[in-house]
Design an enzyme around this catalytic site. Structure first.
Site, mmCIF file in Angstrom:
data_model
loop_
_atom_site.group_PDB
_atom_site.id
_atom_site.type_symbol
_atom_site.label_atom_id
_atom_site.label_comp_id
_atom_site.label_asym_id
_atom_site.label_seq_id
_atom_site.Cartn_x
_atom_site.Cartn_y
_atom_site.Cartn_z
ATOM 1 N N ILE A 70 0.873 -1.173 0.000
ATOM 2 C CA ILE A 70 0.000 0.000 0.000
ATOM 3 C C ILE A 70 0.917 1.231 0.000
ATOM 4 O O ILE A 70 1.359 1.682 1.050
ATOM 5 C CB ILE A 70 -0.928 0.003 1.232
ATOM 6 N N PRO A 71 1.234 1.752 -1.189
ATOM 7 C CA PRO A 71 2.260 2.799 -1.319
ATOM 8 C C PRO A 71 1.786 4.182 -0.868
ATOM 9 O O PRO A 71 1.580 5.088 -1.676
ATOM 10 C CB PRO A 71 2.576 2.763 -2.817
ATOM 11 N N CYS A 72 1.640 4.336 0.444
ATOM 12 C CA CYS A 72 1.110 5.586 0.980
ATOM 13 C C CYS A 72 2.039 6.777 0.735
ATOM 14 O O CYS A 72 1.610 7.913 0.840
ATOM 15 C CB CYS A 72 0.778 5.435 2.454
ATOM 16 N N HIS A 73 3.300 6.511 0.361
ATOM 17 C CA HIS A 73 4.204 7.621 0.043
ATOM 18 C C HIS A 73 3.755 8.366 -1.212
ATOM 19 O O HIS A 73 4.181 9.479 -1.460
ATOM 20 C CB HIS A 73 5.654 7.119 -0.113
#
Length: 121
Positions: A70-73
């Site tokens: 989950i690439p929250c960046h």
């Protein structure tokens, strides 16, 4: 506006319930996974899709259990990169480093709302 979860099986509605916090977390994580590599979207865009607040989106992403999947960046503020947390600790420089590592440069900001809801890029 209230968000509802509708469970459907074989064209039959099994249940309708008001979305709770865990439902919102799942929806936010799913939307974040739709942001392409070398792109970012804003907390506000995700909030607009779900008709909730950008702060709640940030709070949910702060709890992200799997930042690789989950690439929250890739979710940024409207005026800044926003925060980044690793295992409950703030890591302010990490978000920019991850974005540059992933893309070789700072990525392009897209409107996830416009792409998903309005159907244009």
């Amino acid at each position: 506006m209230t968000l509802y979860i509708i469970e459907i099986k074989d064209d039959t509605i099994l249940s309708i319930k008001k979305a709770g916090y865990e439902d919102l977390k799942e929806l936010v994580y799913t939307l974040v996974q739709l942001i392409p590599i070398c792109s970012t979207s804003t907390y506000g865009d995700i909030a607009k899709i779900l008709r909730t607040s950008p702060r709640l989106v940030g709070r949910i992403l702060r709890e992200n259990p799997n930042p690789i999947a989950i690439p929250c960046h890739r979710v940024v503020g409207s005026k800044s990169l926003g925060g980044y947390t690793i295992k409950g600790r703030r890591a302010p420089d990490t978000k920019q480093k991850l974005l540059i590592l992933e893309c070789g440069r700072m990525p392009t900001k897209i409107s996830l709302y416009r792409n998903l809801v309005l159907g244009s890029s």
